[in-house]
Every structure is written in C-alpha cells, then in structure tokens.
Design an enzyme around this catalytic site. Structure first.
Site, PDB file in Angstrom:
ATOM      1  N   ASN A 201     -18.921  13.455 -10.440  1.00 11.19           N
ATOM      2  CA  ASN A 201     -17.488  13.541 -10.732  1.00 11.19           C
ATOM      3  C   ASN A 201     -17.164  14.975 -11.132  1.00 11.19           C
ATOM      4  O   ASN A 201     -17.804  15.549 -11.995  1.00 11.19           O
ATOM      5  CB  ASN A 201     -17.132  12.592 -11.883  1.00 11.19           C
ATOM      6  CG  ASN A 201     -15.631  12.440 -12.038  1.00 11.19           C
ATOM      7  OD1 ASN A 201     -14.862  13.330 -11.695  1.00 11.19           O
ATOM      8  ND2 ASN A 201     -15.209  11.304 -12.554  1.00 11.19           N
ATOM      9  N   CYS A 206     -13.110  10.739  -9.361  1.00 10.67           N
ATOM     10  CA  CYS A 206     -13.724   9.442  -9.047  1.00 10.67           C
ATOM     11  C   CYS A 206     -12.921   8.713  -7.975  1.00 10.67           C
ATOM     12  O   CYS A 206     -13.469   7.949  -7.185  1.00 10.67           O
ATOM     13  CB  CYS A 206     -13.872   8.586 -10.303  1.00 10.67           C
ATOM     14  SG  CYS A 206     -12.373   8.486 -11.274  1.00 10.67           S
ATOM     15  N   HIS A 453     -10.032   4.944 -14.009  1.00 13.43           N
ATOM     16  CA  HIS A 453     -11.299   5.219 -13.337  1.00 13.43           C
ATOM     17  C   HIS A 453     -11.352   4.430 -12.038  1.00 13.43           C
ATOM     18  O   HIS A 453     -10.834   3.325 -11.955  1.00 13.43           O
ATOM     19  CB  HIS A 453     -12.442   4.820 -14.276  1.00 13.43           C
ATOM     20  CG  HIS A 453     -13.788   5.204 -13.756  1.00 13.43           C
ATOM     21  ND1 HIS A 453     -14.084   6.507 -13.389  1.00 13.43           N
ATOM     22  CD2 HIS A 453     -14.907   4.485 -13.521  1.00 13.43           C
ATOM     23  CE1 HIS A 453     -15.334   6.550 -12.951  1.00 13.43           C
ATOM     24  NE2 HIS A 453     -15.850   5.336 -13.020  1.00 13.43           N
ATOM     25  N   ASP A 470     -20.404   3.987  -8.505  1.00 14.28           N
ATOM     26  CA  ASP A 470     -19.590   4.436  -9.629  1.00 14.28           C
ATOM     27  C   ASP A 470     -19.981   5.881  -9.955  1.00 14.28           C
ATOM     28  O   ASP A 470     -20.869   6.129 -10.761  1.00 14.28           O
ATOM     29  CB  ASP A 470     -19.840   3.507 -10.833  1.00 14.28           C
ATOM     30  CG  ASP A 470     -18.931   3.847 -12.006  1.00 14.28           C
ATOM     31  OD1 ASP A 470     -18.202   4.851 -11.928  1.00 14.28           O
ATOM     32  OD2 ASP A 470     -18.945   3.117 -13.007  1.00 14.28           O
TER      33      ASP A 470
END
Length: 1115
Positions: A201, A206, A453, A470
């Site tokens: 990130n 993200c 997020h 993620d």
C-alpha cells in the site's frame, strides 16, 4: 446503561484515516470518566475481561480546551489497553476528529497486532436518537496504532448550543469495543501459505491494489498485457504498458509483496495522488481506456472490448401508435442498484423495468406528437467477463451529501442471465449463447463514504478455494467469508458476559461487496488460460530477472551482514571531487566513496591487497588513517593505524575504531604520488608532525575547492608554508593570503582567522584539521562580492535553502524555485517572491506553509511578519518542508489583516437570484457598516430600501444581527450570512402582529420520518385571527408557486422538530403564543413538500480540504 443509538439525522459519512502520532504535542489528560466499570479496569488485565465493552468519557469545559489533541483515560477490553483520542478543533479539518488508540503501543513487543470492531459516539444530551455514531473495524499494529474518523461531525454542528451535543459546555463521548481473534500479521508468508503475493500500500492505494489483483487474476487479460509491445529502452515509470508488465511479472514470480510505485508514476501521479482515495470504478474505466488506446495497432488490439464489452438497447415504444425508437449502446461494466434490492437478480429486474411515459410525462414521437409510451432497456449481448459495480455510494438529496448504503445485498455463486425465458434479452440477442456466469472475484469496501479500506476475495482458477488479497497479505478463505459475510446488513455479536452490559452489540457491517466479477461458463477455458514465461518479451524477462537477482543479492547480504564488515575508503580523489559540489563542510560524504564488503575474520593486511588491486597502490605504499567524531560533531582523520592494528582481523579493528555499534569501518587512505605520477612511500610521521587539509576560496566566483594536504611541524608557523600554499593554488609565490580554520558547522558555523606568526601548536591545530585560505578581498569591494571572506561564505552555505513556491490556487501547475537563506526575514522572502513575479509591492504577497502529512497547504496563511525567519515558515511539527504557497492579494497584507472579510449572500427582493459579495471592512466595524457597504454594491428594489443581515444554518434562521454588533467575532465559516431587504409589511407591525419563522421541510423515509429542512427559510408577518387559508394565499404569492404544485403542500406548526398539521380554518397566530422554547428558530411554520428545486451553484464557504478528486492518468 445507555442504549445504542440509530444513525443520526444528518450524519456525515466517516472518513477513516490514520493519525500521524508525531504530529502534535500531547495534550493534557482529560477530566472525568463516567462509568466506573470501564474506568477502574485500567491495569487489571484479567482473563475474565470481556471481549466487548462500552466506555463513556465526559469532557467538561469543552469549548475552552486549548490542546490540539486530547486522550481519554485508559480502559481495558479483551485484556488490551485502549483510549479515545480526539481533536476538539479538528485534525486539520473543520470537523471533530475522533479515533480509538492502543494506549500502550509504545511499550508492546515487536510485531504486535490486534483486531477490534468498534463504534465511536458523540451523545446528543437533548435527544438521544440524534446521537452521532460511527462504526468500523481495524487491525491495529505498530504502524497503525490508532484508527477512526478524521471528519466525525462538523464543528459547526458540535459547537452549536441548540443542537444538544454540548450542554453546559460538556461533551459526552462513548466507545463500544469488541476485540476479535487475529492472524499473526508479521510472520505470515503469503507465497508459502497460498502461492500468491500481495501488493504494497502506497498511502491510500488499497482501492487500486484490489482492482489490480482482480485484473491480474484474469489470465487472458494478463497475457494481453504481456504481449503489448515495449522495448528495453522504455522506462517503467514513463510507460503504462511496461509498468503493468513489470508489476504482473513480479506478482507471478516474486516471493514477497510487490510495490506499485512504478505504475502510479507511469500514471503521472505524485505522492499526493497516491494519498487520495479515488473511486475504483472510475480508475477501472480510465485504466482500461488507456490500455485500449495503447493496444491500438498492436497484436493485442481489441482485447479490452473482447473481454469486457457488452451491448444493450434503449427503447421507447408508443402504446397507441406504431412507433418505436431504439438506440444501441456498449458498456464495460454495469451499475446495479443496491438500495431497495435484495440481490443481483432484483437489480437486473430493476434495470430492465419498463417505465410508462404518460400524463405530464408523455413522449414526443416524430409525426405523432405527444404519446403514451413504454421506455426500457434490454441486453443484446453480455461480455465474457462481466463486471458489476454495486451502487454502495449514493447522493442523498435530502442530506445534500454522499452516503454509503450498507444494506444487505446477496449475490450468487452462479448467475443465470437467461432466466425466465431470457427476460433481460432484447429480440435480436443471440439465444444460442448461454449466459451462465460463475463468480470470480468480490471486491470489498470497509468503511464509510469518505474513506476506508479496500480488499478483494478472488478464486483465480474458479476452484472451490477462495483467497483474500488485502494489500501485502494473501490468505486462504472459505466460501462463507467471500460471499455471505460480504452481503452487508447488520451483525449482532454474541454476549460473552450478559451481566456486564445488557444492551446488545449490534454492528452495521461496514464491510461489504461493491464490485463483482463474473466469468461466463462457456468462455471459462479461454479466459482462465495458461500464462508462462514464453508470453513475456525477452527484454522484459532479462530486465526483471536482473532486478530479482539484485533484490535477492541484497536480501542475502542483509542476512549475512553479521559476518561482514563494510570498509569505506576515502582518498584525496574523493575530496577533490566532492568539496565545493556535494560537501562544503568537513571533508567527504562517506556514502559516496568506494566501499568494500570484507569478511570479519580476514586480516587487515589481506584487505590491503584488495585495495592494491582496486587502486593500483602497492601494499607497502598505503597508509590508513582512522576517522574520529569530535565533540563538536565534526568528522576528521584522527591517527594512522599502527602495524599491530594492521595485523589484526578486520572485525577486531572495526571494534577498536567504532564504539557506536555499526558494521562500518571508515578509513582515509594516504597515498603519495611522485613526480612521475607513480606512488611513492608516505613521509615518516613524527610526534611533531600534523596532517592538515587545505581548501581554497575564490570570493569572485563564490567557489570553494579542495587543493591538497600537507604535513607541518607543530612548532612551525604558517608563514613558513605560504609559498607552498601559493604554489598549490597557482598564485604568485609572494601573493598575500588569509588563512582560516574551519572549526565546526553545527549548530552554528565557527570559522576563525589564523595568526600566521603563531606556531601551529599555539593556534591549537592538530591532525585532521582543515585550513581554508584565500586572497584578501580588495578594500572597498564589498559590493562586487556577496561573500568576501571564507566565514561569510560558509555562513551562507550553512543557511542556504532552496524553496519551491507554488500558487495557492493552482498548486499543481505553477511552481518555481528560489535560493534563499534560512535566516531571511519575512520581508526578505516576500520581497524575493514579489521580484520573481514582477510585482512592485511585496506586501501584497501572502504566504502559506505546507503540511508535510497531508501534502497540502495549511488551512491558515502566515500572518504578516508573523514569523522571524524562513526556517520558521518551513517547519511543520518535527518535519521540515521546502515548499511554500503564495497568493497575490489586491491590497497589502497588513491592511488586509486589519480588515475582517465576510462572504455575504445577497437575496434580491424581486428576482430569484443570489449573489455572493465579499465585504472587507476594518475589524472594529459594525453590522451597520456592512449593510452600508453592501448597499453600494447591490441592486435594490427601490432607493430607500432597508437591508438586514441574517445568520442561516442548515436552512434555519438563527439570528438577525443588530446594526451595532461588531463584525470582528462574526463567523462566516460554518454559517451562511444572508442579506435581504426588509419587507414593508414588517416595518409597520400592529400591536398583535407576530413575526414568525417559515421553513421548508420533508420527512426522511429512511430515518424514522425525521424532519429534514431544505431550501431558503424566511420571515412572515401573521395577523391576529388570521386563518391558515389567508396565510397560505400570502405565502403562495410570495413564493410564486403554481396552483397545481401548491395544492400538494401541507402546512404544520413545528416545535423542536415535531409537526402538528394545521387545517385551513385554524387560527395560525394562536399556535405561536408559547415562548418557553429555547431559540425562536425551533418554533416555526413548516411547509411540507418535495425538494425539486435545482441545487444552487454557489457555496458560501469554499472549503479547500477536498476528500475525493476525479481520477486522472496523465500519461
């Protein structure tokens, strides 16, 4: 026990954002903690502590808090210490900022991590139901030890005494925290566990990472990207195709997470763009358009269309005549409604729903005039890869803001778009194509409308195994996690200790799917194809393999670092090259000299052989000096190595030289070159010999350079070496020269004149000292040389600062650099900027400092002469920037600072127009002065018209300003200042006439019928005994509403937000007798109707802090 509250009436959606902990000095610890059960558990980290609990914090004297930020007392949940962190005046925004913070993060062991679901609430002490609550969840770790909402609620709302959030200057804040089990973030090896790697990130990227992973895992797409023509001369940061090829290659073959910096650079983004959360759908479209464009004329032309493009037909069909209009359109993704739809099929049903055009809304058909008609959409064909954008974010017209829809919304693993006999298909659709789709990926957004997020659940091969991507982490997940848990809706947490807290923990699931990718069954084999090295251009393979090898080498070196010593060898050649270019103080930048990586057990004599090979200086002609850091922070050669030391191992020697525990050994290699340019033995050094280094300064060129080193006798005098120094400098032998010793440069420069008649020992000169010399500046020549001598030049170099100036209005376009001094005063800086801009009056320049965290201008400009020096303008907490913003004002800044600037919206009496006027008057002026100033600028209905100034907030009138009120304290930042003519009827009120507030309102169906005001509020005179029928006639005439529309309006008396509907025969004045309500604005005549007026294009407060910008890819 306080009950959980529903979402508030005008909740601004959450802006989830990390607080930089270093940004502000700690504020005082807050006052009182309301609930003993949480407050007293501070140190009792018992195992019985429930995993969910509520903590209430009562903050007194709230409006008088001076601290920038404030922490609550510590409370314990799940065996962990927590506290609330607030910024009472906002964290560089005009909202209250509030976060949950890990109280003991500074003392926790390396690699700690904990996961919590939590909500933060500001209690409304008048009406519990209006309390503002926001939920989120976060994995806390050392990098992100606090999490929450930078824009929790507008300060205007919080500090408004009538709203109920501050009562008796007390604010009550609550935190509900539920601690969940967490996977060990740091030790997780994604490649080993899953076979896939994540993306790093880059700030707030993200949203981009989840999209890139989805595209990468469509192998046909990846193959097409690999086949885009690029060459070895391309640079990834300047070429989107190459940057994407490089990124995909690394995702395929790397063992660790991959950086996206090259790709965002190829988009033409700077770091500021990376820290902006954009809209994923917009990025997807812009990226695909760019790639489509770059694929034109190549072997992969048309790939984007083949994969993602479908077509639908818009039609309008008349009912009573034979007329039909159709239009074919293409789409790359479909936007499906979430609100009011239980699942994807319901959204498709809504998409193709037939709308009837009749009544006022008839269709104008060519040659047939106005006709009743049916309007709708049907699909001609669907693409092999179907991208569905779920409309989780919508504009709420009643609240005049964007909101996130967190409703439950289901999506199937298999999607059949041929269902019910092809109800979604147009007549010309090819029915032989089977539109049965399998779910490939689910992109998830966790958080609110202004931030949060993003991550993705993907099954790359369409097997039963799902993976969660993620950012850096990839984990295996089950189907329930990927599907059901992303439907949204509400979740009730089980009560582990029912006696502890009786109210149920119900959380809105702020994590839910916002984009789905389906792959058509019949195209599965083609799309989930094999992609291997032969698909990658050879130059790309070579380049990326080399990059991988270098990375691997670095990793290996890091792992073996404890076995090696880095030896940095500085030589005269380095001093010659660096002094006057890279360095001005001391002798050398050790990071730019030749370094050797030597095993610790090797003897130093063996290392000398390596040096001989590298520099061509025989071992016996090398003499090495150790460097030493002196007490005054300078770094100089200190003494030669002894023969005994040279016999030691490299590792032992490093420990002798370097008490500070780093793995480097820094040396100076003294090597003499003879007349024939060959190395000769270094001179014998006795105790009386001192090694000095010499720099020569030329004032006319402002140039300092290294000219050599000499051994001098401590008992000798500078007079004895003047001829030698002149020879080195290329001066005449008898040229008079001035000598200075460069002593130190931190924190201040110290450079002293050397008396040529004293001995070197008397002048306290020792090994490694630096002597700077120059011709004496000619008398009376100060004007020709800015820095006539060595001390003044070194002082200048020490304080030199190149500043980048940006226009405050167009900060990304106009930028210029000026070389200034850190000691420049405010006036010096303004003068230099004005000169650069060709401006005669520097006092018209206004400067604003840079916020290093947000990468934006600070909200407040620098006051005229408000700082002493340039260095004060550039510092932001513990960071220093090199950016300042400038504005060119129309009047001098000192004059402007003595003035109060107000933005006033003038409402014309007879025309439907609003004009914003900027009024500038001396601060001691009154409202009467504002009105007089305004009269000269606006068009009045008649010359003798009187004006008044009102304070309007959220479509209510809160105040009529008295003419004698001073303007200095009027705040137009949160409230709108409205000027209008005083109507004639108000000037001659009869004894029993009442002046009442009249507001427009409607009921919010999504918020338990809560009253929502809109439009422009106004005053109305009502006469004694007047019925609603009579009042309505006057209102209709005033607002000029057509009969048909006005007949639908309802009229109510409202007190504190509760409507009592009125009948036409009711006497209106009888309702406005009570005076026991705080604030007249809370008793009003309400006009209930729908808000169909176009939104006005003006904004009274042009706020500079934007939350979302449109996505631009510049290349």
């Amino acid at each position: 026990m306080t009950l959980m509250t529903p979402p508030p009436l005008n909740q601004q959606e959450d802006d989830e954002m990390l607080v930089p902990q270093t940004e502000f000095a700690d504020g005082p610890q807050p006052m009182e903690v309301a609930q003993a059960e949480t407050a007293t558990a501070v140190d009792a980290q018992s195992v019985d502590d429930p995993p969910s609990a509520r903590f209430t914090w009562t903050i007194d004297n709230f409006s008088r808090l001076n601290a920038k930020k404030l922490y609550s007392d510590v409370f314990v949940v799940g065996g962990y210490k927590w506290r609330i962190l607030i910024f009472p005046k906002g964290n560089n925004v005009d909202h209250l900022s509030m976060y949950l913070d890990v109280a003991d993060s500074a003392t926790l062991p390396y690699g700690w991590s904990r996961y919590a679901q939590f909500s933060l609430t500001v209690i409304n002490q008048l009406h519990q139901k209006y309390s503002i609550r926001k939920d989120t969840q976060h994995q806390f770790n050392a990098r992100e030890s606090d999490w929450g909402f930078t824009s929790f609620m507008p300060l205007g709302e919080l500090y408004d005494p009538g709203r109920g959030y501050l009562v008796n200057d007390t604010c009550v804040v609550e935190a509900d925290v539920a601690v969940r089990k967490v996977i060990d973030y740091w030790s997780h090896d994604s490649k080993k566990e899953t076979g896939y790697v994540g993306l790093k990130n880059q700030g707030a990227t993200c949203y981009m990472n989840s999209l890139l992973q989805t595209l990468y895992h469509i192998p046909y797409f990846r193959k097409a990207v690999y086949h885009m023509p690029t060459t070895e001369n391309d640079i990834p940061s300047g070429s989107i195709p190459l940057a994407l090829q490089s990124l995909f290659y690394k995702l395929q073959y790397s063992d660790t997470s991959v950086a996206t910096k090259e790709l965002t650079k190829s988009f033409g983004w700077d770091t500021y763009d990376s820290f902006m959360q954009h809209d994923v759908q917009e990025l997807n479209r812009v990226l695909c358009e760019k790639l489509e464009d770059k694929m034109k004329g190549t072997v992969v032309e048309g790939t984007i269309q083949q994969l993602f493009e479908g077509h639908h037909m818009n039609y309008i069909e008349c009912i009573n005549v034979d007329y039909k209009s159709t239009r074919k359109e293409s789409f790359y993704d479909l936007q499906l409604d979430v609100k009011g739809c239980r699942d994807v099929y319901a959204s498709f049903d809504k998409y193709v729903e037939v709308e009837r055009l009749e009544g006022d809304n008839k269709y104008h058909a060519e040659q047939h005039g106005l006709q009743d008609a049916r309007k709708g959409v049907l699909f001609i064909d669907f693409p092999p890869v179907l991208q569905l954008q779920l409309k989780r974010f919508e504009y709420d017209f009643m609240r005049d803001t964007m909101v996130k829809i967190n409703d439950r919304y289901e999506f199937p693993l298999q999607l059949d778009l041929d269902r019910e006999n092809g109800k979604y298909l147009s007549p010309e659709a090819d029915r032989s194509v089977r539109n049965l789709y399998t779910l490939h990926s689910v992109l998830v957004h966790s958080g609110g409308v202004h931030g949060g997020h993003y991550y993705a659940y993907i099954r790359p091969t369409l097997s039963d195994q799902w993976f969660k991507f993620d950012d850096e982490r990839v984990t295996k997940e089950d189907i329930k996690r990927a599907l059901e848990e992303q439907y949204g809706g509400e979740e009730e947490l089980p009560q582990t200790n029912p006696g502890f807290n009786n109210s149920p923990f119900k959380f809105t699931k702020y994590s839910n799917a916002y984009m789905l990718v389906y792959i058509r069954e019949s195209d599965k084999e083609k799309i989930i194809c094999n992609v291997d090295e032969k698909d990658i251009a050879e130059h790309l393979r070579i380049r990326l393999k080399k990059e991988q090898e270098e990375k691997e080498q670095k990793r290996k070196e890091k792992a073996e670092a404890h076995l090696y010593t880095i030896i940095k060898v500085a030589r005269s050649e380095d001093l010659l090259e660096q002094i006057g270019k890279d360095v001005y103080f001391d002798l050398v930048d050790h990071d730019k000299v030749r370094s050797f990586r030597i095993q610790k057990q090797i003897t130093f004599n063996l290392f000398k052989e390596e040096v001989a090979k590298e520099f061509g200086i025989p071992v016996q002609l090398q003499r090495f000096w150790l460097w030493a850091k002196r007490q005054n922070h300078t770094y100089r050669p200190n003494r030669p190595l002894t023969p005994q030391e040279e016999a030691q191992s490299v590792g032992q020697l490093r420990e002798v030289s370097n008490k500070a525990n780093n793995a480097e050994l820094k040396l100076f290699l003294e090597a003499e070159i003879g007349q024939d340019l060959r190395p000769v033995p270094p001179p014998e050094k006795t105790k009386d010999d001192i090694l000095l280094f010499f720099k020569l300064y030329d004032p006319s060129k402002e140039e300092l350079r290294y000219v050599g080193r000499l051994f001098v006798k401590g008992s000798g005098k500078p007079l004895e070496i003047l001829t030698k120094l002149n020879e080195i400098a290329g001066f005449a032998p008898d040229q008079e020269i001035e000598l200075y010793e460069e002593i130190k440069f931190e924190p201040n420069v110290m450079c002293e004149h050397i008396d040529k008649r004293l001995t070197f020992r008397s002048s306290q000169l020792e090994d490694g000292d630096i002597v700077c010399y120059q011709k004496p500046p000619p008398m009376g020549s100060d004007e020709q040389c800015r820095y006539p001598d060595v001390p003044s030049f070194l002082e200048y170099m020490h304080n030199r600062q190149v500043v980048r100036f940006r226009s405050l209005e167009k900060s990304k376009e106009d930028e210029f650099c000026l070389e200034l001094s850190k000691l420049h005063t405010y006036d010096d800086v303004a003068e230099r900027v004005a000169h650069h801009l060709g401006l005669d009056d520097p006092s018209k320049i206004r400067l604003t400092s840079h916020n290093c965290y947000s990468q934006q201008p600070k909200p407040q400009p620098i006051k005229f002469r408000g700082v002493d020096h340039l260095s004060d303008m550039l510092v932001h907490y513990n960071q220093t920037s090199d950016i300042l913003y400038y504005e060119v004002l129309d009047i001098p800044l000192p004059e402007l600072q003595g003035l109060k600037t107000l933005k006033v919206a003038f409402h014309h009496a007879t025309k439907d127009e609003v004009v914003i006027h900027t009024i500038r008057l001396p601060k001691q002026s009154t409202v009467g002065d504002v009105i007089n100033d305004l009269k000269a600028k606006v068009e009045l209905s008649h010359p003798s018209a009187e004006l008044r100034l009102l304070e309007v907030f959220y479509h209510k009138i809160y105040k009529i300003f008295p003419h004698n009120e001073k303007i200095e304290n009027i705040n137009d930042q949160y409230w709108t200042l409205r000027a209008e003519e005083v109507p004639e009827e108000e000037k001659n009120l009869a004894p029993h006439d009442r002046l009442i507030h009249v507001y427009h309102f409607m009921k919010d169906t999504t918020q338990n019928q809560v009253v929502q005001n809109f439009g422009e509020p106004f005053f109305l005179v009502i006469h004694e005994g007047e019925t609603l029928t009579e009042v309505k006639m006057r209102i209709q005439k005033k607002l000029q509403v057509p009969d048909e529309e006005f007949s639908k309006w309802k009229f109510a008396f409202l007190s504190l937000g509760r409507p009592e509907y009125l009948q036409d025969s009711d006497i209106v004045s009888s309702r406005f007798q009570r005076r026991d309500v705080y604030g007249a604005w809370e008793q009003y005549l309400g006009l209930e109707h729908s808000d169909n007026a176009p939104k006005r294009s003006y904004a009274a407060n042009q706020n500079r802090h934007t939350f979302e910008k449109p996505v631009k890819i510049y290349n």
